[in-house]
Design a protein around this motif. Structure first.
Motif, PDB file in Angstrom:
ATOM      1  N   ALA A 118       1.080  -1.331  -0.604  1.00 58.00           N
ATOM      2  CA  ALA A 118       0.203  -0.142  -0.099  1.00 58.00           C
ATOM      3  C   ALA A 118       0.477   1.206   0.076  1.00 58.00           C
ATOM      4  O   ALA A 118       0.271   2.047  -0.308  1.00 58.00           O
ATOM      5  N   THR A 119       1.871   0.681   0.246  1.00 63.15           N
ATOM      6  CA  THR A 119       2.648   2.204   0.251  1.00 63.15           C
ATOM      7  C   THR A 119       3.429   2.736  -0.980  1.00 63.15           C
ATOM      8  O   THR A 119       3.994   3.611  -1.112  1.00 63.15           O
ATOM      9  N   ARG A 120       3.121   1.535  -2.077  1.00 61.64           N
ATOM     10  CA  ARG A 120       3.404   1.918  -3.273  1.00 61.64           C
ATOM     11  C   ARG A 120       2.551   2.149  -4.359  1.00 61.64           C
ATOM     12  O   ARG A 120       3.129   1.309  -5.324  1.00 61.64           O
ATOM     13  N   LEU A 121       1.736   2.476  -3.549  1.00 60.62           N
ATOM     14  CA  LEU A 121       0.537   2.520  -5.326  1.00 60.62           C
ATOM     15  C   LEU A 121       0.699   4.061  -5.809  1.00 60.62           C
ATOM     16  O   LEU A 121       0.830   4.687  -5.871  1.00 60.62           O
ATOM     17  N   THR A 122       0.011   3.340  -7.135  1.00 64.28           N
ATOM     18  CA  THR A 122      -0.542   4.099  -7.995  1.00 64.28           C
ATOM     19  C   THR A 122      -1.568   3.948  -8.160  1.00 64.28           C
ATOM     20  O   THR A 122      -2.022   2.893  -9.332  1.00 64.28           O
ATOM     21  N   ALA A 123      -2.997   5.132  -8.984  1.00 62.46           N
ATOM     22  CA  ALA A 123      -4.059   4.378  -9.427  1.00 62.46           C
ATOM     23  C   ALA A 123      -3.749   4.615 -10.682  1.00 62.46           C
ATOM     24  O   ALA A 123      -3.601   5.652 -11.846  1.00 62.46           O
ATOM     25  N   VAL A 124      -4.559   3.831 -11.661  1.00 69.23           N
ATOM     26  CA  VAL A 124      -4.904   4.076 -12.389  1.00 69.23           C
ATOM     27  C   VAL A 124      -5.880   3.546 -13.412  1.00 69.23           C
ATOM     28  O   VAL A 124      -6.507   3.111 -12.839  1.00 69.23           O
ATOM     29  N   THR A 125      -6.418   4.853 -14.704  1.00 68.07           N
ATOM     30  CA  THR A 125      -7.972   5.069 -14.321  1.00 68.07           C
ATOM     31  C   THR A 125      -7.969   5.013 -16.699  1.00 68.07           C
ATOM     32  O   THR A 125      -7.517   5.595 -17.062  1.00 68.07           O
ATOM     33  N   ASP A 126      -8.842   3.976 -16.789  1.00 64.84           N
ATOM     34  CA  ASP A 126      -9.124   3.762 -18.079  1.00 64.84           C
ATOM     35  C   ASP A 126     -10.248   4.127 -18.557  1.00 64.84           C
ATOM     36  O   ASP A 126     -11.228   4.820 -17.850  1.00 64.84           O
ATOM     37  N   LYS A 127     -11.043   4.057 -20.099  1.00 63.11           N
ATOM     38  CA  LYS A 127     -12.206   4.636 -20.006  1.00 63.11           C
ATOM     39  C   LYS A 127     -13.250   3.150 -19.372  1.00 63.11           C
ATOM     40  O   LYS A 127     -13.447   3.935 -18.966  1.00 63.11           O
ATOM     41  N   GLU A 128     -13.247   1.989 -18.883  1.00 63.61           N
ATOM     42  CA  GLU A 128     -13.826   2.055 -18.529  1.00 63.61           C
ATOM     43  C   GLU A 128     -13.915   1.279 -16.473  1.00 63.61           C
ATOM     44  O   GLU A 128     -14.998   2.123 -16.202  1.00 63.61           O
ATOM     45  N   ARG A 129     -12.831   2.001 -15.869  1.00 63.35           N
ATOM     46  CA  ARG A 129     -12.870   1.488 -14.555  1.00 63.35           C
ATOM     47  C   ARG A 129     -11.495   2.390 -14.261  1.00 63.35           C
ATOM     48  O   ARG A 129     -10.781   2.524 -14.754  1.00 63.35           O
ATOM     49  N   SER A 130     -12.089   1.560 -13.159  1.00 56.08           N
ATOM     50  CA  SER A 130     -10.315   2.524 -12.439  1.00 56.08           C
ATOM     51  C   SER A 130      -9.923   1.592 -11.861  1.00 56.08           C
ATOM     52  O   SER A 130     -10.730   0.373 -11.406  1.00 56.08           O
TER      53      SER A 130
END
Length: 934
Positions: free
Chosen positions: A55-67
């Motif tokens: 959890a200390t090394r996270l990045t959020a990714v969002t594409d057209k459909e979902r995150s």
């Protein structure tokens, strides 16, 4: 590694995307180390922890459909070391760097979401700064991370291999969360919350609306360790844990400040009990609403136990997401909310047991603050209790925050001293005003009148000296007429428990009042013009009223009082006997309705004892005797008529009744006063204001017979009082001017003040001191210190003039009536039945009370109680109205005016149509002077 999002992460990510420049989703703390910290070893421990903790090394990714989210590498989260020992003020500089970092918005899709800095402050002092975005970690995770770093550091210091990290991973937490989303338990939880919170909108402490802010205002309360020990002891007495007692205090504070009994607290829940998240840093924090009812008579211990029971039930359903619940219950935005103050009990702590080093953690940010958040920290170091109050600066200014700080400090301290204190005692103290009222039973009014009949039966009692229907009744004739009416009611309607009537003229209505008291049956004067007439009759229908009528009121009785037994006013026949029917001096004397703006005023049953005590108490202040002729001006459905009628008749004076024509103008009224040789005027303050203007313009002249003018019903204007005294000096009047104050709930008048020319107008217009049969005390805000000579608080009345309660439902009685313990802790404690007036007054060393305002938005207009919120409630029931805001304007001595601003929904509104629509909803006194469509 690619992972789904937890429900908590979805909510945080959506909120951040809606407001990308908001740094409120950053959370941060720093730990102050005192001792020989090995910086390299500590940095190594931090690096190991980062490598172990996804959890200390996270990045959020969002594409057209979902995150979703991606777990990065250890190298993505560097650990920095900053040496500030060469700075003049290294602590200040470190805090400035930390504040700068935590105030910078983070993009979960781009930025490094966790950061660690080790500051070297001195040779034996270090700061460890830990910042994270809420998307990655919650507050409990900080404690888990601190504990793991401590284990790694201690093992390295001892030359041992540290025990392995938890076998549970972030992926396990997400799998568990996803399983819940598709489970039957979630449906059960949803049903629980929607049922519990359906239709509830929680009050909060803010007095203004405002969007969530990027910043916050903070105030910190520190309780030393001995206070925490005392808190734990008080909690045991209350049969709860210390955290529940504090939650009870915050609930009580919210109820006391808002005046709303049904409050709801927001309580963050870690959602880790029995879960793999119990040992895994992540973002899974939730929040639940804790609804609780707080009555003034409840003890804080009782409220705390209610909180405990509610939490016990609700924790079973705590995994249901708060964000989903808000959407489903339509509590998104504006002042619609599921809970008010958020109270976060941080019972968990860093377990930083580093060899030879003391560690103290300090919170830097609370996370998002929509309204007010109260974080309560109990550190494992035994350093007492820290309470951080964080508020949205768009809703609270510094003055309001300071008040909450002082109020919460006072209430916690009071609860620690006595957890069984009433909740309203936590924020207020009782300040007695004036002497204790007499316990001596007062003489019965009818017995007094009967004695006067026997003493001088031919003395005048009732008169009307104007018009073609003039009449004069002696004491004997008046009593005979009352006996005759009483006989008719007893014969025709023997089971009736209430006598009602319309104004009949020729003094017949006053005769009915006396007949009712002879029978021991309460009376109620009817007002067909009341907007709530049907409600009033419905309130008393169960009493099977007898409706007394004559030829002038027969049609009105027939058309409006269908459920009553009609009793015709008997033809006046001389009665050869001087007699008084056997009657009870107990029971109720009359029923009267408060004047409200909502269309449903409350009914008050005033007992015979109340009436007797009032007449006994006020007689000594007015000093009316048999030579006086008193104007009967007030309509009989107004309680001022009780003062005019019974005070006059029990003093042996003559009551001169003003006809409808006499009341049409000030000129006709003055003519009646002159022709009737009236000595005492009892006038509404608003009418007296008009009289002063007329006298000043020399359009009117005060007849020489007048020796006393009594005013009341609303606040008197200091300007008009000054003009009156100037006129009295110029025209050589010797007229007593008496200002009165009193709610119907305390039988007409509770305080009196003789207004004298030498009074200082800058001190404010006094409403005087309590009459001898009225007791008074102030509920003084503990936050507001006395200035030594002037105390301000809500006026409360007790004693034999105070009615029992309203006659309607218990819920309608609200917090107005109740039992209060006076003299608590003095050895002379006594419980009294009291009425809270809602009026703010000041009590000064001269013994006089002065009206300041209301605890709510109610005002008096021509003696009628008017509430803007009640007017708005009526307006919003009309078709096409979306919202309404009403204000009361007051300019100098001019009568207040009502102005409503109305928002249309999806149609064109006309102000005239709204005015017509209000005719059946509001009494005349509460109808707006102007209606503006906006």
């Amino acid at each position: 590694m690619r992972l789904e999002l937890t429900g908590a992460q979805r909510g945080i990510l959506k909120a951040q995307q809606l407001d990308p420049q908001n740094p409120a989703f950053n959370i941060a703390e720093y730990v102050d180390f005192l001792g020989a910290l090995n910086v390299d070893r500590f940095v190594e421990a931090l690096g190991t922890m980062i490598a172990e903790t996804d959890a200390t090394r996270l990045t959020a990714v969002t594409d057209k459909e979902r995150s979703y989210q991606r777990v990065g590498n250890r190298a993505d989260v560097p650990v920095e070391v900053v040496d500030l020992t060469d700075r003049p003020d290294p602590e200040h500089d470190a805090l400035e760097i930390m504040q700068g970092d935590v105030s910078a918005p983070l993009n979960p899709a781009v930025d490094t979401l966790c950061r660690h800095i080790v500051f070297r402050i001195g040779s034996a002092r270090f700061f460890w700064y830990h910042r994270a975005h809420h998307f990655a970690l919650d507050g409990y995770s900080f404690a888990l991370i601190g504990a793991r770093v401590s284990v790694l550091y201690r093992a390295a210091s001892a030359g041992h291999t540290a025990p392995g990290a938890s076998t549970r991973s972030l992926a396990d937490v997400i799998a568990e969360d996803q399983s819940y989303v598709h489970s039957a338990q979630r449906l059960t939880d949803r049903a629980y919350w929607t049922s519990l919170l359906s239709g509830s909108f929680a009050p909060t402490l803010s007095v203004r609306n405002g969007m969530p802010s990027n910043t916050f205002r903070r105030s910190v309360i520190e309780f030393p360790e001995e206070q925490f020990v005392a808190l734990a002891r008080a909690s045991r007495l209350a049969r709860v844990v210390w955290s529940d007692l504090l939650l009870g205090v915050v609930a009580a504070m919210t109820a006391c400040e808002t005046g709303v009994a049904d409050v709801s607290l927001g309580v963050p829940i870690s959602n880790r009990l029995g879960s793999c998240a119990a040992e895994t840093p992540c973002m899974i924090l939730g929040a639940i609403a804790v609804p609780v009812r707080v009555e003034p008579a409840h003890s804080v211990a009782a409220v705390a136990r209610t909180v405990f029971e509610q939490l016990r039930q609700s924790r079973k359903h705590a995994r249901y997401r708060y964000e989903d619940l808000r959407a489903e219950t339509q509590t998104l935005g504006g002042d619609r909310r599921l809970f008010g103050p958020v109270v976060n009990i941080m019972a968990f702590d860093y377990d930083l047991n580093l060899p030879g080093i003391s560690a103290t953690a300090h919170n830097l940010t609370p996370g998002p603050v929509e309204d007010i958040t109260i974080d309560i920290y109990r550190r494992s170091t035994g350093s007492g209790l820290t309470v951080c109050i964080d508020v949205n600066p768009r809703r609270y200014d510094d003055v309001h925050l300071a008040r909450i700080h002082q109020l919460l400090t006072t209430m916690i301290t009071t609860a620690i001293a006595d957890p069984h204190s009433r909740t309203d005692d936590l924020s207020r103290r009782i300040v007695p005003v004036g002497p204790v009222p007499s316990d001596t039973e007062s003489a019965d009014v009818m017995e007094t009148i009967a004695d006067l009949v026997m003493e001088n039966p031919a003395a005048p009692a009732l008169a009307d000296t104007t018009g073609s229907t003039s009449f004069n009744l002696t004491r004997r004739q008046l009593m005979q007429a009352a006996n005759t009416v009483a006989d008719a009611v007893r014969t025709t309607a023997p089971t009736s428990k209430l006598i009602v009537f319309y104004p009949m003229g020729n003094g017949r209505d006053i005769v009915v009042m006396l007949a009712a008291l002879l029978l021991g049956t309460p009376y109620m004067a009817l007002d067909a013009n009341a907007a709530d007439f049907a409600h009033r009759m419905a309130t008393v229908r169960h009493l099977h009223p007898a409706a007394v009528y004559d030829s002038s009121t027969r049609a009105a009785i027939t058309n409006t009082v269908a459920d009553a037994t009609p009793v015709q006013y008997p033809a006046e026949q001389p009665d050869s006997e001087d007699r008084v029917l056997s009657h009870a001096s107990t029971g109720d004397a009359y029923t009267i309705f408060t004047s409200g703006s909502t269309g449903t005023p409350k009914a008050i049953a005033v007992s015979r004892r109340n009436l007797n005590a009032f007449i006994a108490g006020v007689s000594a202040h007015y000093c009316i005797d048999h030579l006086d002729r008193v104007l009967q001006f007030a309509p009989l459905h107004a309680d001022t008529s009780v003062e005019e009628v019974f005070l006059t008749l029990t003093a042996g004076a003559t009551l001169v009744v003003a006809s409808t024509d006499d009341k049409r103008s000030l000129g006709s009224l003055i003519t009646l006063v002159r022709n009737g040789r009236i000595t005492v005027l009892d006038l509404p303050t608003a009418l007296w204001h008009e009289l002063v203007v007329g006298l000043e313009r020399q359009a009117l002249d005060l007849p020489e017979s007048v020796r006393m003018v009594i005013i009341g019903g609303e606040a008197a204007s200091a300007t008009h009082i000054a003009r009156w005294h100037e006129l009295a000096a110029d025209r050589h009047w010797t007229v007593r001017l008496i200002n009165t104050y009193g709610p119907s709930e305390a039988t007409v008048v509770a305080t009196t003040a003789e207004l004298r020319p030498q009074d200082n107008p800058n001190d404010g217009v006094p409403i005087g001191g309590p009459i001898s049969t009225v007791g008074a005390f102030l509920l003084v805000d503990n936050v507001t210190p006395d200035d030594g000579s002037r105390r301000i608080g809500e006026l409360c009345l007790y004693g034999p003039t105070v009615a029992r309660a309203y006659t309607a439902t218990d819920s309608e009685n609200g917090n107005n009536f109740g039992t209060v313990v006076l003299g608590r802790g003095t050895g002379d404690e006594r419980s009294v039945h009291a009425y809270r007036t809602g009026d703010l007054v000041s009590a000064s060393d001269d013994g006089l009370l002065r009206f300041i305002g209301r605890t709510d938005d109610q005002v008096k207009i021509s003696g009628h109680r008017v509430e803007p919120t009640g007017i708005d409630k009526a307006i919003t029931t009309l078709p096409g109205v979306a919202n309404s805001a009403t204000v009361i304007a007051r300019r100098g001595g001019i009568m207040p005016t009502i102005h409503s601003f109305v928002v249309a929904s999806d149609c064109v509104l006309n102000s005239a149509d709204i005015g017509i629509g209000l005719n059946g909803l509001l009494p005349t006194s509460s109808r707006p002077n102007s209606i503006t469509i906006v």
